[in-house]
Design an enzyme around this catalytic site. Structure first.
Site, PDB file in Angstrom:
ATOM      1  N   CYS A  80       0.864  -1.167   0.118  1.00  0.00           N
ATOM      2  CA  CYS A  80       0.116   0.008   0.079  1.00  0.00           C
ATOM      3  C   CYS A  80       0.890   1.206  -0.033  1.00  0.00           C
ATOM      4  O   CYS A  80       1.995   1.284   0.640  1.00  0.00           O
ATOM      5  CB  CYS A  80      -0.905  -0.063   1.077  1.00  0.00           C
ATOM      6  SG  CYS A  80      -2.001   1.562   1.460  1.00  0.00           S
ATOM      7  N   CYS A  83       0.985   4.935   3.560  1.00  0.00           N
ATOM      8  CA  CYS A  83       1.559   5.195   4.861  1.00  0.00           C
ATOM      9  C   CYS A  83       3.219   5.075   4.635  1.00  0.00           C
ATOM     10  O   CYS A  83       3.763   4.175   5.031  1.00  0.00           O
ATOM     11  CB  CYS A  83       1.023   4.637   5.896  1.00  0.00           C
ATOM     12  SG  CYS A  83      -0.674   4.800   6.482  1.00  0.00           S
ATOM     13  N   CYS A 166      -6.572  -1.204   7.529  1.00  0.00           N
ATOM     14  CA  CYS A 166      -5.844  -0.163   7.728  1.00  0.00           C
ATOM     15  C   CYS A 166      -5.809   0.589   9.182  1.00  0.00           C
ATOM     16  O   CYS A 166      -6.872   0.578   9.794  1.00  0.00           O
ATOM     17  CB  CYS A 166      -6.462   1.003   6.790  1.00  0.00           C
ATOM     18  SG  CYS A 166      -5.798   2.616   6.806  1.00  0.00           S
ATOM     19  N   TYR A 347     -11.079  30.876  -0.144  1.00  0.00           N
ATOM     20  CA  TYR A 347     -10.982  29.285  -0.327  1.00  0.00           C
ATOM     21  C   TYR A 347     -11.690  28.688   1.173  1.00  0.00           C
ATOM     22  O   TYR A 347     -11.049  27.991   1.594  1.00  0.00           O
ATOM     23  CB  TYR A 347      -9.550  28.624  -0.460  1.00  0.00           C
ATOM     24  CG  TYR A 347      -8.901  29.381  -1.794  1.00  0.00           C
ATOM     25  CD1 TYR A 347      -9.078  28.791  -2.860  1.00  0.00           C
ATOM     26  CD2 TYR A 347      -8.027  30.421  -1.320  1.00  0.00           C
ATOM     27  CE1 TYR A 347      -8.280  29.602  -4.084  1.00  0.00           C
ATOM     28  CE2 TYR A 347      -7.163  30.821  -2.187  1.00  0.00           C
ATOM     29  CZ  TYR A 347      -7.501  30.325  -3.752  1.00  0.00           C
ATOM     30  OH  TYR A 347      -6.675  30.724  -4.701  1.00  0.00           O
ATOM     31  N   GLU A 368     -15.838  31.093  -1.626  1.00  0.00           N
ATOM     32  CA  GLU A 368     -15.634  29.521  -2.107  1.00  0.00           C
ATOM     33  C   GLU A 368     -16.296  29.447  -3.370  1.00  0.00           C
ATOM     34  O   GLU A 368     -17.403  29.821  -3.495  1.00  0.00           O
ATOM     35  CB  GLU A 368     -16.119  28.773  -0.761  1.00  0.00           C
ATOM     36  CG  GLU A 368     -16.245  27.302  -1.331  1.00  0.00           C
ATOM     37  CD  GLU A 368     -14.963  26.512  -1.405  1.00  0.00           C
ATOM     38  OE1 GLU A 368     -15.027  25.909  -2.444  1.00  0.00           O
ATOM     39  OE2 GLU A 368     -13.919  26.734  -0.703  1.00  0.00           O
ATOM     40  N   CYS A 443      -1.372  23.300   2.565  1.00  0.00           N
ATOM     41  CA  CYS A 443      -1.168  21.550   2.628  1.00  0.00           C
ATOM     42  C   CYS A 443       0.038  21.010   1.813  1.00  0.00           C
ATOM     43  O   CYS A 443       0.519  20.096   1.599  1.00  0.00           O
ATOM     44  CB  CYS A 443      -2.084  20.791   2.225  1.00  0.00           C
ATOM     45  SG  CYS A 443      -3.125  21.134   0.358  1.00  0.00           S
TER      46      CYS A 443
END
Length: 488
Positions: A80, A83, A166, A347, A368, A443
């Site tokens: 996966c 992570c 998970c 935003y 937005e 981010c």
């Protein structure tokens, strides 16, 4: 020496790039960005792209483990891609995230910053590094044997690993995922042809590739801390399967795992994004709520299946309260006092930052692009109450110039753009009108560095606060506080 795609190199990995890849150097000094590696490892890496001064690679074999490396606790870790840092001890993850932010600002933004401006990474603590997600997007795909898989993407691949345990999700979410997997099999629903990793149909299987029940694209599970569980199934349009999908949704609601709502959404666009373009129908409770402790009060947020909301609720509290703390310093104000007349949230989504700042301003304006999110922001502000007046509008942030010209300049501008960063016209509008204080939430350290560099001629960067929203991954949220330079 000349290198080519497909060559294998032995590399000692010494660092991490802004996107979380490990960094090594060839014997000749060429920089190689290695996906799947960790600092301190010695690896055999296969080159996937070779450019003039750098190359990209994937780990083929770990020849020597890093001294600080720990065994990956997840049963899916080998395949996966979700992570990649779970073999790093959590304190080291936090150290590297700060370095990633610092490196991005210095190398990409070319910002010469005092060491103390970039603060240590805030987190919810080691005890909260697992089972923190309130939302997960899963993909459907077809295995080589023709079986429909439901799980998470493998590293750097369109292939899917069937996920049964998970560690970022609750046990209930895993039980719901298994129930959905079994129901899709029961009703003979299969992965859409666009979910097959771009492979051509096998010989003799073309008719199968266009069956009316080859429609499954994504499944999204939302499970906020405040309670409830909403499942969204995203498919290709298939009127013939509408009654089947309703039966599937009804059975999922009736299962013993506490599903409270089911949404069937349609996505025609073949891009690999788990977002429904159209809602076909809903069953049960199609909205959820989450409650965050913000600026000394409990604030409830109404959310639907398309709402943007931070996937880590407790870390979202850290993020939003950190933004308010940095804003308070810009005003040299006490946190429980009124800081100014107006604050704009660009935003704004469902209103997270707007509602965080609300106790400190007389007026809040939010902008937005997604009209549905604007309606939720209005509802969330109504529920929150208080003396602050709110105004939320649907519109592109690139229209900020017109808003400044029509409405004046706010005391504080808060902006939380998508991963691509702020639109160029948004940045230019800020530079022309120069609101005195800006809180920029990001981010993506790379686009944060770009945006801060563009704003640098007009603003002093006062503080940078990284926040760990996504433990076990290289992703890091960052809050930056800016103050306008004097025109004298």
């Amino acid at each position: 020496m000349e290198y080519h795609t497909g060559d294998t190199l032995e590399l000692e990995l010494a660092g991490l790039s802004s996107d979380g890849r490990a960094v090594g150097r060839s014997v000749e000094g060429m920089t190689v960005f290695v996906r799947g590696g960790l600092p301190g490892q010695k690896v055999a890496a296969r080159l996937t792209a070779v450019k003039k001064r750098m190359a990209e690679a994937e780990v083929e074999e770990i020849l020597q483990r890093a001294r600080e490396e720990r065994p990956a606790p997840c049963v899916h870790a080998a395949n996966c891609g979700g992570c990649p840092w779970q073999s790093l001890a959590y304190p080291l993850q936090l150290e590297w995230k700060r370095r990633i932010v610092q490196d991005s600002l210095q190398r990409i933004g070319r910002l010469a910053l005092p060491e103390e401006i970039i603060m240590p990474v805030l987190s919810c603590g080691e005890e909260a590094q697992w089972t923190y997600r309130n939302k997960m997007e899963f993909a459907f795909a077809e295995s080589r044997e023709g079986k429909t898989l439901l799980g998470l993407r493998e590293r750097s691949s369109h292939s899917v690993t069937e996920v049964t345990g998970c560690l970022l999700q609750s046990r209930r979410a895993m039980a719901v995922l298994q129930a959905l997997r079994e129901l899709c099999d029961k009703y003979r629903l299969h992965a859409a042809s666009s979910q097959r990793g771009g492979r051509r149909p096998r010989h003799g299987s073309f008719s199968r590739s266009v069956r009316q029940n080859d429609i499954l694209r994504f499944a999204v599970i939302r499970e906020p801390l405040a309670g409830g569980c909403l499942v969204e199934l995203i498919t290709l349009p298939s009127p013939q399967e509408n009654s089947t999908l309703r039966k599937l949704g009804q059975e999922l609601l009736a299962c013993p795992h506490g599903v409270t709502g089911f949404v069937h959404s349609i996505r025609r666009n073949e891009s690999d994004v788990a977002y429904g373009e159209e809602t076909a129908f809903t069953l049960g409770e199609a909205q959820l709520s989450e409650t965050l402790h913000l600026q000394g009060r409990e604030v409830a947020f109404r959310l639907d299946h398309n709402s943007f909301f931070q996937v880590n609720s407790r870390a979202a509290e850290l993020l939003y309260n950190s933004a308010a703390k940095l804003a308070s310093a810009l005003f040299s104000a006490e946190e429980d006092r009124l800081w100014g007349e107006s604050c704009w949230d660009i935003y704004c989504g469902a209103g997270g930052l707007a509602l965080t700042m609300a106790p400190h301003f007389q007026h809040i304006f939010g902008l937005e692009a997604v009209a549905q999110a604007v309606e939720l922001a209005r509802e969330n502000a109504r529920i929150a109450g208080g003396e602050t007046t709110f105004r939320f509008e649907a519109g592109d942030a690139a229209t900020l110039e017109r808003r400044f010209s029509r409405m004046g300049i706010p005391d504080l501008l808060v902006t939380d753009p998508p991963r691509a960063g702020m639109d160029e016209r948004t940045v230019q509008a800020i530079l022309r009108h120069r609101p005195p204080r800006v809180i920029l939430v990001s981010c993506n350290p790379a686009t944060l560095a770009r945006d801060l560099a563009l704003l640098a001629p007009a603003y002093h960067l006062r503080a940078v606060q990284p926040v760990d929203i996504f433990p076990q991954t290289p992703h890091v949220e960052t809050v930056a506080a800016l103050e306008v330079k004097s025109l004298l």
